[in-house]
Enzyme design. Structure first.
Site, short mmCIF file in Angstrom:
data_model
loop_
_atom_site.label_atom_id
_atom_site.label_comp_id
_atom_site.label_asym_id
_atom_site.label_seq_id
_atom_site.Cartn_x
_atom_site.Cartn_y
_atom_site.Cartn_z
N HIS A 30 0.82 -1.21 0.00
CA HIS A 30 0.00 0.00 0.00
C HIS A 30 0.86 1.27 0.00
O HIS A 30 2.06 1.23 0.29
CB HIS A 30 -0.91 0.02 1.24
CG HIS A 30 -0.12 -0.06 2.53
ND1 HIS A 30 0.51 1.03 3.10
CD2 HIS A 30 0.16 -1.12 3.33
CE1 HIS A 30 1.12 0.67 4.21
NE2 HIS A 30 0.93 -0.64 4.38
N GLU A 118 -2.57 -7.30 6.95
CA GLU A 118 -1.33 -7.01 7.69
C GLU A 118 -1.15 -8.00 8.84
O GLU A 118 -2.13 -8.58 9.35
CB GLU A 118 -1.39 -5.57 8.23
CG GLU A 118 -0.25 -5.14 9.13
CD GLU A 118 1.07 -5.06 8.39
OE1 GLU A 118 1.64 -6.14 8.08
OE2 GLU A 118 1.54 -3.94 8.13
#
Length: 306
Positions: A30, A118
């Site tokens: 990201h 994550e």
């Protein structure tokens, strides 16, 4: 009965031949998030809600243009993309900006995939405590250290392994609705550690090799491209200097170059970590090894030991 076995074998062979593999599998981290900019953000905002910064939005927009140039510049004119995205706010925002570079005709699908999220560090994070915990992780080892109320990289490995099994089933059963005449590009918008674990699982890297890998930068990406023999390799798109910069050693780089031309499912006998990393020395053969004898020789050898 024999006919049924032959028919089954024919169906399996036809199935293998009809499976069209993606041309590329691209892993992207990201863009810059508020947590990357200031770790105190994690004390008041849940990790999954951490937003992109204005810089991160710009990075993602540029990354979309870079991806389109990469794909369109080295594919047939009939290329398509399919996205997998982590459910976190920063990855979804990254995908939204990337999507501005692609037309609806080019995007055949998108799926939110929780298994590429994550690494879990716990819930709201106390900044000073997290600093001490991360120092402990450095001493303990990044792969096996489990954050209190969170995950270790080994835990991430397990769920990424599950995702890969699903991914291969999707490809094998054409759940992605891939037209064989199109070059398919799978793009996975995820996180730094998760992407490294994905590569570790894919290429069967050891824990020691994982520990030496460097994290991707924001909106950095790694391209696994299909080689001439049906294996995927990082060395087709990326240079040797790039691979070395990411933490791959000479043996790992040599393996990537071999994969660029290897036949699918082949075994790279020149990869030291497959055997030599686990044993001090293995002899090429053993005089007592029955595997190299004819059945009669092996039988006579066993009789001589009685």
């Amino acid at each position: 009965m024999q006919y049924q076995h032959q028919q089954h074998d024919h169906q399996q062979q036809h199935k293998k031949q009809s499976t069209i593999l993606p041309k590329r599998i691209i892993l992207m981290r990201h863009g810059e998030s508020a947590g990357n900019l200031d770790t105190s953000a994690y004390t008041t905002i849940p990790d999954h809600q951490i937003p992109l910064t204005s810089v991160g939005l710009t990075q993602a927009h540029r990354a979309g243009a870079n991806l389109r140039d990469l794909i369109s510049g080295s594919s047939s004119s009939h290329w398509r993309v399919y996205f997998y995205v982590s459910p976190y706010a920063r990855t979804r925002s990254t995908l939204r900006e990337i999507g501005r570079s692609f037309s609806k005709r080019r995007v055949i699908g998108v799926r939110e995939e929780c298994r590429v999220r994550e690494q879990d560090f716990g819930n709201f994070q106390v900044e000073e405590r997290m600093k001490m915990i991360k120092e402990t992780r450095e001493r303990f080892g990044r792969f096996f250290y489990r954050f209190p109320e969170g995950e270790s990289a080994a835990d991430v490995f397990d769920r990424v392994s599950s995702f890969l099994e699903s991914l291969w089933r999707d490809i094998d059963m054409n759940r992605l609705h891939h037209d064989p005449s199109h070059d398919l590009n799978l793009i996975i918008i995820s996180h730094g550690l998760t992407s490294r674990v994905f590569l570790m699982k894919w290429f069967k890297w050891t824990v020691d090799q994982f520990e030496r890998l460097n994290n991707l930068g924001n909106c950095g990406f790694r391209v696994l491209e299909l080689g001439s023999g049906g294996e995927y390799s990082l060395a087709i798109h990326h240079t040797e200097d790039e691979l070395r910069e990411w933490g791959l050693d000479s043996e790992m780089i040599a393996d990537q170059k071999w994969r660029a031309h290897a036949n699918r499912g082949a075994w790279n006998e020149n990869c030291p970590w497959y055997l030599d990393a686990f044993f001090d020395h293995l002899a090429d053969s053993d005089e007592n090894d029955d595997d190299h004898k004819t059945p009669n020789e092996a039988y006579l050898h066993r009789l001589s030991d009685i």
